[in-house]
Design a protein around this motif. Structure first.
Motif, short mmCIF file in Angstrom:
data_model
loop_
_atom_site.label_atom_id
_atom_site.label_comp_id
_atom_site.label_asym_id
_atom_site.label_seq_id
_atom_site.Cartn_x
_atom_site.Cartn_y
_atom_site.Cartn_z
N PRO A 162 1.00 7.66 -0.15
CA PRO A 162 1.65 8.72 0.62
C PRO A 162 0.80 9.99 0.77
CG PRO A 162 2.61 8.57 -1.55
CD PRO A 162 1.65 7.43 -1.44
N THR A 163 -0.17 10.20 -0.12
CA THR A 163 -0.92 11.45 -0.03
C THR A 163 -2.30 11.23 0.57
OG1 THR A 163 -1.74 11.19 -2.28
CG2 THR A 163 0.25 12.49 -2.00
N SER A 164 -2.53 10.06 1.12
CA SER A 164 -3.84 9.79 1.72
C SER A 164 -4.12 10.76 2.86
CB SER A 164 -3.87 8.35 2.25
OG SER A 164 -4.98 8.16 3.07
N ASN A 165 -5.35 11.24 2.92
CA ASN A 165 -5.71 12.13 4.02
C ASN A 165 -5.98 11.36 5.29
OD1 ASN A 165 -5.51 14.47 2.61
ND2 ASN A 165 -7.66 14.52 2.00
N LYS A 166 -6.44 10.13 5.13
CA LYS A 166 -6.88 9.38 6.31
C LYS A 166 -5.79 8.49 6.87
CE LYS A 166 -11.79 9.47 5.43
NZ LYS A 166 -12.87 8.88 4.64
N ASN A 167 -5.07 7.83 5.99
CA ASN A 167 -4.12 6.83 6.47
C ASN A 167 -2.95 6.70 5.51
OD1 ASN A 167 -2.91 4.65 7.67
ND2 ASN A 167 -4.28 3.13 6.72
N ARG A 178 0.83 -1.20 0.00
CA ARG A 178 0.00 0.00 0.00
C ARG A 178 0.87 1.25 0.00
NH1 ARG A 178 -3.05 3.46 3.12
NH2 ARG A 178 -5.18 3.82 2.39
N TRP A 179 1.15 1.74 -1.20
CA TRP A 179 1.89 3.00 -1.35
C TRP A 179 0.84 4.11 -1.49
CZ3 TRP A 179 6.65 4.92 -0.79
CH2 TRP A 179 6.96 6.13 -1.41
N HIS A 199 6.23 12.42 2.73
CA HIS A 199 6.19 11.89 1.36
C HIS A 199 7.53 12.12 0.67
CE1 HIS A 199 3.91 11.97 -2.76
NE2 HIS A 199 4.73 10.96 -2.66
#
Lengths: 294, 308
Positions: free
Chosen positions: B73-78, B70-71, B276
């Motif tokens: 890096p810009t997820s807001n949640k996780n 699971r790459w 990131h």
């Protein structure tokens, strides 16, 4: 090209030592900073405006919507460009700094959903899009959308997306996925045009990009938010009926006056609006333009 | 191997004439040129370390980095930084590339070195070198436009941007340098080996298979290793031809995403100093260490021949 013009504008700025204020020579510099989505348009406006008012230079820099708004809060720019609305927290910061950001909508960017021309799908809902693209979504094949795509092996949905720091990606995530994450395994293209090209070449594909990148080689289904299904168009983006269109903003500190007001008025004039249209975005006002030359 | 200039080669006295000054100046220039490569390598390594280390120490989760795909890096949640899919992506594309490049380049090297002669040989050598001069973005474009449609039509698969596409493109890109090095290795086999084999009544193929190739083995292995290094480090063509999708491939027809392509696509718009940004440098650091190890191995293998 952009970089060079930028540099020239910046040099001009430094030579004049001051921004937004008339100098002895009578030349004025407007500092304009922010959204990368808008930077090409802002650049085109700045260049074209030279012919309108040679005594005024507009120094355009990118950096992102947040950068532009931060600069406005700090009072270092005259106009901030943003492809999203100013946040409440930013507004509060600005007020604390004695600034009063005023919003101007200068255009619209409608996100179209692209599918292959052979795909019989005619409409798609935001819920279906979330099922296709979202991390928790369950749609993996076209029959789940009640269509059979000719020429598509295994009827697998090939998701075409954008790289994860693109503004379009962030907007899609915010609006369609409710700020959730994307399902892994999408083909992440590095530009809007690449998305359209790949969808054109791939029968199984679905993608999203600015309406400006649409052409005859791909099909755009209408997009429904649960009530009515709206075909993406410049008009639907302007009147707000299209569910995934975002306004593009310019923010000034207080109601604009003087040169900044003249510049903004010119941007919203037919000439200025035809430039944004030629750059591939929906204009903020209804205009008729000659064939776009950009 | 040049020997250091002995006393006899120096001017009898340290006369300060033009020749002496020129001599010293050239020596200094050559010295700078000679050590500059080392300085650059160390400088680049220090830079990557500086940018990547804070991430490695503060945020780095060994298990997540090497075991999660699971790459995001810009997820807001996780936000997570799993590089497994990227590593597998790079490895699979490089693997297919080697399957393509090894037969081509070794075949070409054997032909140029053992069979071709005169004009044919010179023309071939020039052509192979020209192949190396094609910019990688052009290769990528060929992958994106021509190969994509070709693979869809030929194999009846949903998408042509996949391991096979990127592997073929990369194999063709790596083949010229591998051919050149392999040919050098074959040329380095002394002619007396060939003469002896012929005197024993060996056919050409027997001679190549049983004498020349075993004798040039180290050089051939290092040619392959340098090809692997080239494959690991190539960016643009892989970015364009692989489909750029985070995915563990089941077959060569699946899209993947390479380490290099991830850095290229994301670094430009990442806030300097963010997690990131650090994570991308951690990828860079990993890539640097892998390519360094491959090149070092190739070098050691080549040194192996010299000692014989």
């Amino acid at each position: 090209m952009t970089l060079r013009t930028n540099t020239i504008a910046l040099i001009a700025l430094f030579l004049m030592a001051g921004c937004g204020r008339p100098e002895g020579s009578g030349r004025i510099v407007i500092e304009n900073k922010g959204s990368d989505t808008l930077v090409n348009v802002a650049q085109a406006w700045a260049e074209e405006y030279q012919t309108v008012n040679p005594n005024l230079a507009v120094a355009v820099t990118g950096g992102g919507s947040g950068t532009g708004i931060a600069a406005l809060i700090n009072g270092t720019v005259d106009i901030a460009n943003a492809s999203r609305q100013i946040k409440d927290s930013e507004m509060a910061q600005a007020r604390a700094n004695g600034q009063e950001p005023v919003e101007h909508v200068v255009g619209f960017d409608a996100l179209a959903i692209f599918i292959h021309n052979d795909n019989p799908l005619d409409e798609i809902s935001l819920t279906q899009l979330a099922e296709i693209y979202g991390e928790d979504g369950t749609f993996e094949s076209w029959p789940q959308l009640n269509v059979e795509v000719p020429g598509c092996r295994d009827q697998e949905i090939i998701r075409v997306s954008r790289q994860n720091n693109s503004g379009t990606y962030a907007y899609f995530r915010g609006t369609v996925l409710g700020d959730g994450d994307f399902k892994l395994g999408s083909r992440d293209m590095h530009g809007s045009k690449d998305v359209v090209d790949l969808v054109h070449a791939t029968a199984c594909a679905i993608g999203y990009s600015g309406l400006a990148y649409a052409n005859d080689e791909v099909k755009m289904p209408c997009v429904s938010d649960g009530t009515s299904c709206v075909t993406p168009s410049v008009e639907a983006a302007i009147d707000g009926s299209y569910p995934i269109a975002r306004p593009l903003f310019m923010y000034t500190n207080g109601q604009p006056t003087g040169a900044v007001k003249e510049y903004l008025d010119w941007i919203l004039s037919d000439v200025g609006q035809c430039i944004i249209k030629a750059k591939g975005y929906a204009p903020a006002t209804t205009v008729t333009c000659d064939a776009p030359s950009a | 191997m040049s020997t250091a200039p002995g006393p006899g080669l120096r001017p009898p006295e340290d006369r300060l004439d033009l020749a002496w000054i020129t001599d010293k100046a050239v020596q200094v220039l050559m010295f700078i040129g000679g050590i500059s490569a080392i300085i650059f390598i160390l400088g680049i390594f220090a830079f990557i370390m500086r940018e990547g280390l804070s991430f490695v120490f503060d945020r780095f989760d060994f298990l997540e980095f090497f075991a999660s795909i699971r790459w995001a890096p810009t997820s807001n949640k996780n936000p997570t930084y799993g590089a497994l899919a990227l590593i597998v992506g790079t490895a699979s594309v490089t693997g297919v590339a080697m399957l393509v490049a090894i037969p081509f380049s070794l075949g070409a090297a054997v032909y140029i070195s053992e069979f071709a002669s005169g004009k044919t040989r010179e023309t071939l050598k020039v052509l192979v070198e020209m192949l190396a001069a094609i910019p990688s973005v052009v290769w990528g474009f060929i992958g994106l436009t021509i190969m994509n449609g070709l693979i869809i039509d030929l194999f009846d698969v949903p998408i042509g941007l996949n391991v096979l596409n990127a592997g073929i493109i990369l194999g063709l890109m790596a083949a010229p340098i591998m051919t050149t090095i392999a040919e050098d290795a074959l040329k380095a086999v002394p002619d007396r080996f060939r003469e002896a084999a012929e005197a024993m009544g060996a056919t050409k193929w027997q001679m190549i298979r049983q004498v020349i190739i075993p004798a040039a083995r180290n050089g051939l292995v290092s040619a392959v290793l340098l090809g692997v290094g080239r494959g690991f480090g190539e960016t643009m063509a892989v970015l364009m031809a692989s489909g750029h999708a985070i995915n563990i491939p089941d077959s060569v027809f699946d899209s993947v995403r390479a380490l290099t392509a991830t850095i290229a696509a994301e670094l430009g718009e990442t806030a300097v100093g963010s997690d990131h940004y650090g994570a991308l440098f951690a990828l860079g650091l990993f890539l640097f260490l892998v390519t360094f190890a491959i090149n070092l191995t190739a070098d050691l293998v080549v040194r192996g021949i010299r000692k014989q």
